[in-house]
Design an enzyme around this catalytic site. Structure first.
Site, PDB file in Angstrom:
ATOM      1  N   GLN A  12      61.497-123.157 -92.283  1.00  0.00           N
ATOM      2  CA  GLN A  12      60.512-123.078 -93.381  1.00  0.00           C
ATOM      3  C   GLN A  12      60.042-121.638 -93.612  1.00  0.00           C
ATOM      4  OE1 GLN A  12      56.489-125.422 -94.226  1.00  0.00           O
ATOM      5  NE2 GLN A  12      56.088-123.800 -92.761  1.00  0.00           N
ATOM      6  N   SER A  82      60.364-125.554 -82.388  1.00  0.00           N
ATOM      7  CA  SER A  82      59.011-125.465 -82.946  1.00  0.00           C
ATOM      8  C   SER A  82      58.284-126.809 -83.053  1.00  0.00           C
ATOM      9  CB  SER A  82      59.076-124.835 -84.342  1.00  0.00           C
ATOM     10  OG  SER A  82      59.617-125.766 -85.256  1.00  0.00           O
ATOM     11  N   SER A 123      51.069-118.910 -82.139  1.00  0.00           N
ATOM     12  CA  SER A 123      50.631-120.172 -82.744  1.00  0.00           C
ATOM     13  C   SER A 123      49.233-120.582 -82.296  1.00  0.00           C
ATOM     14  CB  SER A 123      51.622-121.266 -82.328  1.00  0.00           C
ATOM     15  OG  SER A 123      51.076-122.544 -82.571  1.00  0.00           O
ATOM     16  N   GLU A 125      48.582-123.438 -81.527  1.00  0.00           N
ATOM     17  CA  GLU A 125      48.779-124.384 -80.422  1.00  0.00           C
ATOM     18  C   GLU A 125      48.405-123.756 -79.084  1.00  0.00           C
ATOM     19  OE1 GLU A 125      50.169-127.709 -79.571  1.00  0.00           O
ATOM     20  OE2 GLU A 125      49.219-127.978 -81.500  1.00  0.00           O
ATOM     21  N   TYR A 147      55.430-126.764 -75.479  1.00  0.00           N
ATOM     22  CA  TYR A 147      55.562-125.813 -76.592  1.00  0.00           C
ATOM     23  C   TYR A 147      54.424-124.792 -76.560  1.00  0.00           C
ATOM     24  CZ  TYR A 147      55.107-123.997 -81.366  1.00  0.00           C
ATOM     25  OH  TYR A 147      54.958-123.176 -82.456  1.00  0.00           O
ATOM     26  N   GLY A 183      59.743-129.189 -92.368  1.00  0.00           N
ATOM     27  CA  GLY A 183      60.640-130.184 -91.782  1.00  0.00           C
ATOM     28  C   GLY A 183      60.045-131.581 -91.900  1.00  0.00           C
ATOM     29  N   GLY A 209      51.074-141.687 -85.765  1.00  0.00           N
ATOM     30  CA  GLY A 209      50.345-141.711 -84.496  1.00  0.00           C
ATOM     31  C   GLY A 209      48.859-141.525 -84.714  1.00  0.00           C
TER      32      GLY A 209
HETATM   33  P1  NAP Z   1      61.162-124.294 -88.261  1.00  0.00           P
HETATM   34  O1  NAP Z   1      61.194-124.690 -89.692  1.00  0.00           O
HETATM   35  O2  NAP Z   1      61.306-125.340 -87.202  1.00  0.00           O
HETATM   36  O3  NAP Z   1      62.321-123.189 -88.027  1.00  0.00           O
HETATM   37  C1  NAP Z   1      62.711-122.806 -86.748  1.00  0.00           C
HETATM   38  C2  NAP Z   1      63.892-121.865 -86.854  1.00  0.00           C
HETATM   39  O4  NAP Z   1      64.281-121.441 -85.535  1.00  0.00           O
HETATM   40  C3  NAP Z   1      65.144-122.475 -87.496  1.00  0.00           C
HETATM   41  O5  NAP Z   1      65.742-121.510 -88.331  1.00  0.00           O
HETATM   42  C4  NAP Z   1      66.044-122.724 -86.286  1.00  0.00           C
HETATM   43  O6  NAP Z   1      67.413-122.715 -86.587  1.00  0.00           O
HETATM   44  C5  NAP Z   1      65.694-121.523 -85.434  1.00  0.00           C
HETATM   45  N1  NAP Z   1      66.074-121.648 -84.033  1.00  0.00           N
HETATM   46  C6  NAP Z   1      65.678-122.599 -83.148  1.00  0.00           C
HETATM   47  N2  NAP Z   1      66.210-122.355 -81.934  1.00  0.00           N
HETATM   48  C7  NAP Z   1      66.956-121.232 -82.048  1.00  0.00           C
HETATM   49  C8  NAP Z   1      67.733-120.473 -81.147  1.00  0.00           C
HETATM   50  N3  NAP Z   1      67.897-120.826 -79.855  1.00  0.00           N
HETATM   51  N4  NAP Z   1      68.367-119.359 -81.587  1.00  0.00           N
HETATM   52  C9  NAP Z   1      68.247-119.004 -82.898  1.00  0.00           C
HETATM   53  N5  NAP Z   1      67.530-119.678 -83.806  1.00  0.00           N
HETATM   54  C10 NAP Z   1      66.884-120.785 -83.375  1.00  0.00           C
HETATM   55  O7  NAP Z   1      59.811-123.494 -87.926  1.00  0.00           O
HETATM   56  P2  NAP Z   1      58.754-122.807 -88.947  1.00  0.00           P
HETATM   57  O8  NAP Z   1      57.724-123.815 -89.312  1.00  0.00           O
HETATM   58  O9  NAP Z   1      59.472-122.057 -89.971  1.00  0.00           O
HETATM   59  O10 NAP Z   1      58.021-121.806 -87.924  1.00  0.00           O
HETATM   60  C11 NAP Z   1      58.509-120.486 -87.732  1.00  0.00           C
HETATM   61  C12 NAP Z   1      57.965-119.950 -86.420  1.00  0.00           C
HETATM   62  O11 NAP Z   1      56.535-119.915 -86.465  1.00  0.00           O
HETATM   63  C13 NAP Z   1      58.308-120.778 -85.188  1.00  0.00           C
HETATM   64  O12 NAP Z   1      58.450-119.886 -84.102  1.00  0.00           O
HETATM   65  C14 NAP Z   1      57.083-121.653 -84.978  1.00  0.00           C
HETATM   66  O13 NAP Z   1      56.986-122.041 -83.631  1.00  0.00           O
HETATM   67  C15 NAP Z   1      55.999-120.680 -85.379  1.00  0.00           C
HETATM   68  N6  NAP Z   1      54.769-121.262 -85.926  1.00  0.00           N
HETATM   69  C16 NAP Z   1      54.828-122.151 -86.954  1.00  0.00           C
HETATM   70  C17 NAP Z   1      53.667-122.647 -87.501  1.00  0.00           C
HETATM   71  C18 NAP Z   1      53.688-123.633 -88.642  1.00  0.00           C
HETATM   72  O14 NAP Z   1      52.656-124.274 -88.886  1.00  0.00           O
HETATM   73  N7  NAP Z   1      54.791-123.749 -89.373  1.00  0.00           N
HETATM   74  C19 NAP Z   1      52.411-122.225 -86.993  1.00  0.00           C
HETATM   75  C20 NAP Z   1      52.387-121.288 -85.961  1.00  0.00           C
HETATM   76  C21 NAP Z   1      53.577-120.802 -85.436  1.00  0.00           C
HETATM   77  P3  NAP Z   1      68.221-124.076 -87.030  1.00  0.00           P
HETATM   78  O15 NAP Z   1      67.983-124.220 -88.509  1.00  0.00           O
HETATM   79  O16 NAP Z   1      69.602-123.740 -86.652  1.00  0.00           O
HETATM   80  O17 NAP Z   1      67.606-125.216 -86.243  1.00  0.00           O
HETATM   81  N1  GDD Z   2      54.607-135.019 -86.261  1.00  0.00           N
HETATM   82  C1  GDD Z   2      53.737-136.052 -86.304  1.00  0.00           C
HETATM   83  N2  GDD Z   2      54.207-137.292 -86.617  1.00  0.00           N
HETATM   84  N3  GDD Z   2      52.439-135.818 -86.039  1.00  0.00           N
HETATM   85  C2  GDD Z   2      51.590-136.860 -86.122  1.00  0.00           C
HETATM   86  C3  GDD Z   2      52.006-138.154 -86.458  1.00  0.00           C
HETATM   87  C4  GDD Z   2      53.384-138.385 -86.713  1.00  0.00           C
HETATM   88  O1  GDD Z   2      53.819-139.490 -86.998  1.00  0.00           O
HETATM   89  N4  GDD Z   2      50.908-138.962 -86.476  1.00  0.00           N
HETATM   90  C5  GDD Z   2      49.856-138.211 -86.169  1.00  0.00           C
HETATM   91  N5  GDD Z   2      50.264-136.929 -85.944  1.00  0.00           N
HETATM   92  C6  GDD Z   2      49.382-135.823 -85.522  1.00  0.00           C
HETATM   93  C7  GDD Z   2      49.863-135.119 -84.249  1.00  0.00           C
HETATM   94  O2  GDD Z   2      49.508-135.893 -83.092  1.00  0.00           O
HETATM   95  C8  GDD Z   2      49.108-133.799 -84.369  1.00  0.00           C
HETATM   96  O3  GDD Z   2      47.807-133.941 -83.849  1.00  0.00           O
HETATM   97  C9  GDD Z   2      49.024-133.560 -85.876  1.00  0.00           C
HETATM   98  O4  GDD Z   2      49.389-134.812 -86.507  1.00  0.00           O
HETATM   99  C10 GDD Z   2      49.940-132.461 -86.404  1.00  0.00           C
HETATM  100  O5  GDD Z   2      51.244-132.666 -85.902  1.00  0.00           O
HETATM  101  P1  GDD Z   2      52.502-131.811 -86.448  1.00  0.00           P
HETATM  102  O6  GDD Z   2      52.541-131.851 -87.934  1.00  0.00           O
HETATM  103  O7  GDD Z   2      53.708-132.274 -85.703  1.00  0.00           O
HETATM  104  O8  GDD Z   2      52.116-130.302 -86.102  1.00  0.00           O
HETATM  105  P2  GDD Z   2      51.489-129.631 -84.786  1.00  0.00           P
HETATM  106  O9  GDD Z   2      50.066-129.271 -85.119  1.00  0.00           O
HETATM  107  O10 GDD Z   2      51.743-130.429 -83.573  1.00  0.00           O
HETATM  108  O11 GDD Z   2      52.375-128.297 -84.669  1.00  0.00           O
HETATM  109  C11 GDD Z   2      52.635-127.478 -85.812  1.00  0.00           C
HETATM  110  O12 GDD Z   2      51.640-126.487 -85.918  1.00  0.00           O
HETATM  111  C12 GDD Z   2      51.597-125.541 -84.851  1.00  0.00           C
HETATM  112  C13 GDD Z   2      50.443-124.577 -85.150  1.00  0.00           C
HETATM  113  O13 GDD Z   2      49.236-125.138 -84.731  1.00  0.00           O
HETATM  114  C14 GDD Z   2      54.027-126.864 -85.638  1.00  0.00           C
HETATM  115  O14 GDD Z   2      54.389-126.204 -86.825  1.00  0.00           O
HETATM  116  C15 GDD Z   2      54.051-125.852 -84.520  1.00  0.00           C
HETATM  117  O15 GDD Z   2      55.322-125.180 -84.495  1.00  0.00           O
HETATM  118  C16 GDD Z   2      52.933-124.834 -84.768  1.00  0.00           C
HETATM  119  O16 GDD Z   2      52.908-123.865 -83.748  1.00  0.00           O
END
Ligand code: NAP
Ligand code: GDD
Length: 324
Positions: A12, A82, A123, A125, A147, A183, A209
């Site tokens: 993303q 992630s 993050s 998290e 994570y 995703g 959940g």
């Molecule tokens: P994402 O959509 O799950 O994308 C993760 C990316 O990492 C994908 O391109 C994946 O490739 C690649 N990847 C995973 N394992 C790898 C490996 N071993 N070597 C090379 N590439 C690898 O995550 P995102 O939401 O864009 O988040 C980007 C980053 O910010 C992540 O590090 C996540 O933990 C962090 N983050 C996200 C959020 C959020 O809310 N989105 C918040 C805080 C931090 P494939 O496509 O091949 O799987």
């Molecule tokens: N995924 C998911 N699926 N989460 C659920 C569900 C379900 O069916 N039902 C309830 N939840 C609740 C989870 O328990 C969590 O408390 C909240 O929804 C958010 O879950 P996610 O959307 O999976 O995100 P996350 O907060 O655990 O993690 C994301 O944000 C982080 C930053 O705070 C990811 O993007 C991480 O990579 C990122 O670091």
């Protein structure tokens, strides 16, 4: 022309950051790992304008070769395992990619060119079972999942390489950020995708959940701008990036179903399969420092984000595009 290398470009954030950097006049290189099926759907529209290069955070030599070949000015490390839920099923793999992968990349930079500027995707998290609300740069970490633990390691190794070797390395502590490119396994997109299916008569229920968890949800497009601003700041400093608002999963559900003219209570089933062994109950960030020092402010509101995601999912299904 400055050159940026993005790991995780197929994800993303990688896709939004690549678009943003192209618009700033950058040459963009994206690291992609080998998979048996092509997963370039998020970058299809810009594929002609970027260079893709093979590499994997698990493979140190691939990272060194990649930097030697492309010689970037900036490296954005967005790659990670992630998904929090998966980190309990695959804790060691999560540690390899999300924690040690950061050290491999930092070491590659140190060896090839220590002048490269580095961004680490830290993050909210890491705050986990929060010890202070709202969470800011000085709030102690208390991760609640493999994570979260891996991200704490990635965060501190970035600080350590900055202090040990003088690298211009920064961590953005980003709170949850979402978009139509999120995703399908994450709760926001799971909801908006299913709302669209229900609205179009393709489905009748949504299994979730914990509905009480609260998150600080922003728009990914706003957050990638913060990454770039941080890297290009004169001093390498870490920042919290957040909206400052917190909403429950139930509030997200309510808005998303309402936007489609539906009542979530008619469709949502709670399913223990989606509960976590340890939950992060409440996240809300204080991005005052980023506002003051970087001039960064979020643009998209919570309601605007929910509507954007529902509308995009409805359109995708109506256009016959396979949701990914
Ligand atoms: P994402 O959509 O799950 O994308 C993760 C990316 O990492 C994908 O391109 C994946 O490739 C690649 N990847 C995973 N394992 C790898 C490996 N071993 N070597 C090379 N590439 C690898 O995550 P995102 O939401 O864009 O988040 C980007 C980053 O910010 C992540 O590090 C996540 O933990 C962090 N983050 C996200 C959020 C959020 O809310 N989105 C918040 C805080 C931090 P494939 O496509 O091949 O799987
Ligand atoms: N995924 C998911 N699926 N989460 C659920 C569900 C379900 O069916 N039902 C309830 N939840 C609740 C989870 O328990 C969590 O408390 C909240 O929804 C958010 O879950 P996610 O959307 O999976 O995100 P996350 O907060 O655990 O993690 C994301 O944000 C982080 C930053 O705070 C990811 O993007 C991480 O990579 C990122 O670091």
């Amino acid at each position: 022309m400055p050159k940026a290398l993005i790991t995780g470009i197929t994800g993303q954030d990688g896709s939004y950051l690549a678009e943003f950097l192209l618009a700033q006049g950058y040459e963009v290189v994206g690291m992609v790992r080998r998979s048996s099926t092509i997963n370039f759907h998020r970058i299809e529209h810009i594929q002609e304008r970027i260079t893709l290069t093979p590499g994997d955070l698990l493979d140190q030599v691939s990272l060194i070769h990649m930097l030697e070949e492309h010689r970037p000015d900036e490296v954005y490390n967005l790659a990670a395992q992630s998904f929090v839920q998966t980190s309990w099923a695959q804790p060691v793999f999560t540690g390899e990619a999300t924690a040690l992968g950061v050290t491999r990349l930092l070491d590659a930079i140190r060896i090839v060119d220590p002048q490269i500027r580095f961004y680490q995707a830290s993050s909210s998290e890491m705050f986990g079972k929060v010890v202070e609300t709202p969470q800011r740069e000085t709030t102690p970490f208390y991760p609640r999942s493999p994570y979260g633990v891996a991200k704490v390691y990635g965060h501190w190794i970035t600080v350590n390489y900055r202090e040990s070797y003088g690298l211009h390395a920064v961590s953005g502590i980003l709170f949850n950020h979402e978009s139509p490119r999120r995703g399908l396994e994450f709760v926001t997109r799971k909801i908006t995708h299913q709302v669209a299916r229900i609205k179009l008569g393709l489905s009748r229920e949504l299994r979730l959940g914990n509905l009480d968890a609260r998150r600080d949800w922003g728009f990914a497009g706003d957050y990638v701008k913060a990454m770039w601003t941080m890297v290009n700041h004169d001093r390498p400093v870490d920042y919290v990036i957040a909206t400052g608002e917190t909403h429950s999963v139930e509030e997200f559900l309510n808005l998303a179903f309402n936007h489609a003219g539906l009542d979530w209570r008619d469709y949502v089933v709670q399913d223990p399969r989606f509960m976590r062994p340890a939950e992060v109950d409440l996240l809300v960030g204080d991005a005052t420092k980023a506002g003051r020092e970087l001039g960064w402010e979020p643009q998209v509101t919570f309601a605007g984000l929910v509507q954007m995601m529902v509308d995009a999912d409805v359109k995708m299904l109506q256009d016959g595009v396979t949701p990914v």
